[in-house]
Design an enzyme around this catalytic site. Sequence first.
Site, short mmCIF file in Angstrom:
data_model
loop_
_atom_site.label_atom_id
_atom_site.label_comp_id
_atom_site.label_asym_id
_atom_site.label_seq_id
_atom_site.Cartn_x
_atom_site.Cartn_y
_atom_site.Cartn_z
N ARG A 66 -9.66 -9.07 21.03
CA ARG A 66 -10.06 -9.56 22.35
C ARG A 66 -11.35 -10.36 22.25
O ARG A 66 -12.28 -9.93 21.58
CB ARG A 66 -10.28 -8.37 23.29
CG ARG A 66 -9.00 -7.80 23.83
CD ARG A 66 -9.23 -6.50 24.54
NE ARG A 66 -10.32 -6.53 25.50
CZ ARG A 66 -10.57 -5.54 26.36
NH1 ARG A 66 -9.79 -4.47 26.37
NH2 ARG A 66 -11.56 -5.60 27.20
N ARG A 109 -20.88 -5.29 29.33
CA ARG A 109 -19.83 -4.44 29.92
C ARG A 109 -20.33 -3.01 30.12
O ARG A 109 -20.02 -2.37 31.12
CB ARG A 109 -18.59 -4.46 29.02
CG ARG A 109 -17.87 -5.81 29.07
CD ARG A 109 -16.93 -6.03 27.89
NE ARG A 109 -15.83 -5.11 27.86
CZ ARG A 109 -15.07 -4.90 26.79
NH1 ARG A 109 -15.32 -5.54 25.65
NH2 ARG A 109 -14.07 -4.06 26.85
N ARG A 121 -13.41 0.28 39.59
CA ARG A 121 -14.62 0.13 38.80
C ARG A 121 -15.86 0.02 39.68
O ARG A 121 -16.96 -0.10 39.16
CB ARG A 121 -14.53 -1.12 37.93
CG ARG A 121 -14.10 -0.85 36.48
CD ARG A 121 -13.94 -2.20 35.82
NE ARG A 121 -14.12 -2.20 34.39
CZ ARG A 121 -13.13 -2.20 33.50
NH1 ARG A 121 -11.89 -2.08 33.89
NH2 ARG A 121 -13.38 -2.30 32.22
N LYS A 169 -9.63 5.06 27.19
CA LYS A 169 -8.81 5.19 28.40
C LYS A 169 -7.39 4.67 28.15
O LYS A 169 -6.42 5.32 28.50
CB LYS A 169 -9.40 4.37 29.56
CG LYS A 169 -10.76 4.79 30.03
CD LYS A 169 -11.17 4.02 31.28
CE LYS A 169 -11.31 2.52 31.08
NZ LYS A 169 -12.44 2.12 30.20
N ARG A 211 -11.91 -3.17 17.13
CA ARG A 211 -10.56 -3.08 17.71
C ARG A 211 -9.71 -4.32 17.42
O ARG A 211 -10.22 -5.43 17.39
CB ARG A 211 -10.66 -2.95 19.24
CG ARG A 211 -11.35 -1.70 19.67
CD ARG A 211 -10.96 -1.30 21.07
NE ARG A 211 -11.37 -2.20 22.11
CZ ARG A 211 -11.48 -1.84 23.39
NH1 ARG A 211 -11.22 -0.61 23.75
NH2 ARG A 211 -11.86 -2.70 24.30
P1 AMP Z 1 -10.77 -3.58 30.18
O1 AMP Z 1 -9.58 -4.06 29.42
O2 AMP Z 1 -10.44 -2.44 31.12
O3 AMP Z 1 -11.94 -3.27 29.28
O4 AMP Z 1 -11.23 -4.79 31.14
C1 AMP Z 1 -11.64 -6.03 30.58
C2 AMP Z 1 -12.40 -6.84 31.60
O5 AMP Z 1 -11.56 -7.10 32.74
C3 AMP Z 1 -13.62 -6.17 32.19
O6 AMP Z 1 -14.77 -6.31 31.36
C4 AMP Z 1 -13.76 -6.92 33.53
O7 AMP Z 1 -14.30 -8.22 33.32
C5 AMP Z 1 -12.31 -7.09 33.94
N1 AMP Z 1 -11.83 -5.97 34.77
C6 AMP Z 1 -10.85 -5.07 34.47
N2 AMP Z 1 -10.66 -4.20 35.46
C7 AMP Z 1 -11.53 -4.54 36.44
C8 AMP Z 1 -11.83 -4.02 37.72
N3 AMP Z 1 -11.19 -2.93 38.21
N4 AMP Z 1 -12.80 -4.63 38.45
C9 AMP Z 1 -13.46 -5.71 38.00
N5 AMP Z 1 -13.24 -6.25 36.78
C10 AMP Z 1 -12.28 -5.68 36.00
#
Ligand code: AMP
Length: 218
Positions: free
Chosen positions: A161, A172, A88, A13, A127
């Site tokens: 990360r 996740r 989400r 994404k 990554r």
């Molecule tokens: P990402 O970088 O999009 O993979 O997000 C990393 C982490 O941030 C996720 O595993 C969640 O813990 C948190 N996170 C990101 N976006 C959201 C969202 N819209 N709702 C809830 N948690 C989020």
Amino acid sequence: MNLIMLGPPGSGKGTQAIRLQESNGLVQLSTGEMLRQAAASGSETGKLVGSIMAAGNLVPDDIMVSMIERRIDQPDCAGGFILDGFPRTIAQAEALDGMLARKARRLDAVIEIAVDDGALVERIAGRFSCADCGAGYHRRFRPTAVEGVCDRCGGTEFIERPDDNEETVKTRLAAYHAQTEPLLPYYRGRGILRSVDGMAGIDAVTAEIRAALGAFAA
Ligand code: AMP
């Protein structure tokens, strides 16, 4: 144009959103990135979200909704945005509908990047990104052209990360299936969802997304 990129962690994404941002003049809004910045700030909210993210769970809806609303209200989003990582949950999607309606704005398209679960752990575990400019790489699928040197800015420090490890990835993914996948029928029912094959190469996925968006624009 206002877009949502949907897909499990590791589906690409962010990579695709950055490409669209550069070519289509849209602003990428990555909630994961916003939360990582909040966590790094050391504030009380930052500490809370940092621990939730480290465990691979979702941050509460109310925090996410106000975070994204503040960001959408910034002037740079007036020309269109790409939501990367939001919504989400169904509650977040409903809150987004409400806030866009209040601002007389609308969602134009939702792009799902579909990837098999089996490929995701391998994709995520390799990554890393440049500590200076944030450019994203992968040890196997997208290495730097010169080892140890960032293609974009020449930086030599890289970071991984903390939630990109096998155990957290499984949590996740489970969160994605349980809480985010219900968004697919939610948007399909409104006729604005297009699915692309995220198992293809990065350029092929970009081409498929561009074709889908072209069809919406027409
Ligand atoms: P990402 O970088 O999009 O993979 O997000 C990393 C982490 O941030 C996720 O595993 C969640 O813990 C948190 N996170 C990101 N976006 C959201 C969202 N819209 N709702 C809830 N948690 C989020």
